[in-house]
Design a protein around this motif. Structure first.
Motif, PDB file in Angstrom:
ATOM      1  N   VAL A  74       0.826  -1.204   0.000  1.00 19.10           N
ATOM      2  CA  VAL A  74       0.000   0.000   0.000  1.00 19.10           C
ATOM      3  C   VAL A  74       0.864   1.259   0.000  1.00 19.10           C
ATOM      4  O   VAL A  74       0.595   2.203  -0.748  1.00 19.10           O
ATOM      5  CB  VAL A  74      -0.986   0.002   1.194  1.00 19.10           C
ATOM      6  CG1 VAL A  74      -1.700   1.343   1.332  1.00 19.10           C
ATOM      7  CG2 VAL A  74      -2.002  -1.126   1.038  1.00 19.10           C
ATOM      8  N   SER A  75       1.905   1.270   0.803  1.00 13.14           N
ATOM      9  CA  SER A  75       2.741   2.477   0.851  1.00 13.14           C
ATOM     10  C   SER A  75       3.453   2.704  -0.478  1.00 13.14           C
ATOM     11  O   SER A  75       3.594   3.844  -0.916  1.00 13.14           O
ATOM     12  CB  SER A  75       3.729   2.434   2.015  1.00 13.14           C
ATOM     13  OG  SER A  75       4.656   1.394   1.859  1.00 13.14           O
ATOM     14  N   TYR A  76       3.844   1.640  -1.171  1.00 11.78           N
ATOM     15  CA  TYR A  76       4.492   1.785  -2.464  1.00 11.78           C
ATOM     16  C   TYR A  76       3.509   2.297  -3.525  1.00 11.78           C
ATOM     17  O   TYR A  76       3.833   3.184  -4.299  1.00 11.78           O
ATOM     18  CB  TYR A  76       5.103   0.449  -2.912  1.00 11.78           C
ATOM     19  CG  TYR A  76       5.828   0.543  -4.228  1.00 11.78           C
ATOM     20  CD1 TYR A  76       7.134   1.014  -4.278  1.00 11.78           C
ATOM     21  CD2 TYR A  76       5.208   0.192  -5.422  1.00 11.78           C
ATOM     22  CE1 TYR A  76       7.806   1.122  -5.491  1.00 11.78           C
ATOM     23  CE2 TYR A  76       5.867   0.292  -6.632  1.00 11.78           C
ATOM     24  CZ  TYR A  76       7.173   0.756  -6.660  1.00 11.78           C
ATOM     25  OH  TYR A  76       7.836   0.878  -7.860  1.00 11.78           O
ATOM     26  N   HIS A  77       2.306   1.722  -3.538  1.00 11.05           N
ATOM     27  CA  HIS A  77       1.353   2.042  -4.600  1.00 11.05           C
ATOM     28  C   HIS A  77       0.438   3.225  -4.295  1.00 11.05           C
ATOM     29  O   HIS A  77      -0.103   3.833  -5.222  1.00 11.05           O
ATOM     30  CB  HIS A  77       0.509   0.814  -4.951  1.00 11.05           C
ATOM     31  CG  HIS A  77       1.324  -0.270  -5.567  1.00 11.05           C
ATOM     32  ND1 HIS A  77       1.838  -0.190  -6.842  1.00 11.05           N
ATOM     33  CD2 HIS A  77       1.759  -1.449  -5.078  1.00 11.05           C
ATOM     34  CE1 HIS A  77       2.533  -1.283  -7.110  1.00 11.05           C
ATOM     35  NE2 HIS A  77       2.502  -2.057  -6.064  1.00 11.05           N
ATOM     36  N   ARG A  78       0.252   3.565  -3.022  1.00  7.29           N
ATOM     37  CA  ARG A  78      -0.631   4.677  -2.669  1.00  7.29           C
ATOM     38  C   ARG A  78       0.081   5.781  -1.874  1.00  7.29           C
ATOM     39  O   ARG A  78      -0.496   6.831  -1.656  1.00  7.29           O
ATOM     40  CB  ARG A  78      -1.826   4.192  -1.847  1.00  7.29           C
ATOM     41  CG  ARG A  78      -2.842   3.431  -2.653  1.00  7.29           C
ATOM     42  CD  ARG A  78      -3.536   4.353  -3.664  1.00  7.29           C
ATOM     43  NE  ARG A  78      -4.652   3.704  -4.287  1.00  7.29           N
ATOM     44  CZ  ARG A  78      -4.614   3.144  -5.476  1.00  7.29           C
ATOM     45  NH1 ARG A  78      -3.521   3.130  -6.176  1.00  7.29           N
ATOM     46  NH2 ARG A  78      -5.686   2.575  -5.983  1.00  7.29           N
ATOM     47  N   GLY A  79       1.292   5.510  -1.417  1.00  5.56           N
ATOM     48  CA  GLY A  79       2.049   6.541  -0.711  1.00  5.56           C
ATOM     49  C   GLY A  79       1.582   6.810   0.706  1.00  5.56           C
ATOM     50  O   GLY A  79       1.847   7.873   1.260  1.00  5.56           O
ATOM     51  N   CYS A  80       0.871   5.863   1.283  1.00  6.45           N
ATOM     52  CA  CYS A  80       0.432   6.009   2.669  1.00  6.45           C
ATOM     53  C   CYS A  80       0.311   4.629   3.302  1.00  6.45           C
ATOM     54  O   CYS A  80       0.375   3.610   2.617  1.00  6.45           O
ATOM     55  CB  CYS A  80      -0.904   6.753   2.741  1.00  6.45           C
ATOM     56  SG  CYS A  80      -2.281   5.894   1.956  1.00  6.45           S
TER      57      CYS A  80
END
Length: 113
Positions: A93-99
């Protein structure tokens, strides 16, 4: 196993997202022994790289599960979308959405209301 039609690929992915982690595994579900051949056929038919579809489908499933069950634990969420654990979910999620998944869940629940 008989090779399935490339037209069925998206449906098979959606039905088996909990078991498919990679394009190689997706190709195997489709009956292909060569993931490169599967990827080429997928790209030529759908005009989209297979790994991009896999990522988009997984992210969409994560968001749907978060919207429909705000109390879902990150570990359970990760397992339902084919990730190993909550750390894999966090990284994805952090890689693909930045959070973080928690932040995404908050954003989704606030936009829903």
């Amino acid at each position: 196993m008989k090779v399935k039609s490339i037209r069925e690929a998206d449906e098979i992915l959606a039905q088996n997202i909990h078991s498919i982690r990679t394009v190689t595994e997706w190709a195997a579900f489709m009956g292909y022994h060569d993931s490169s051949f599967f990827s080429r056929r997928y790209r030529n038919h759908h005009n989209l790289v297979a790994v991009k579809r896999l990522t988009n489908t997984r992210m969409k499933q994560i968001e749907t599960l978060m919207k429909n069950n705000t109390a879902i634990l990150n570990y359970e969420l990760a397992r339902r979308v084919g990730l190993r654990d909550e750390q894999d979910l966090y990284n994805f999620v952090s890689y693909h959405r930045g959070c973080s998944p928690t932040k995404l869940k908050q954003e989704l629940s606030s936009s829903r209301g």
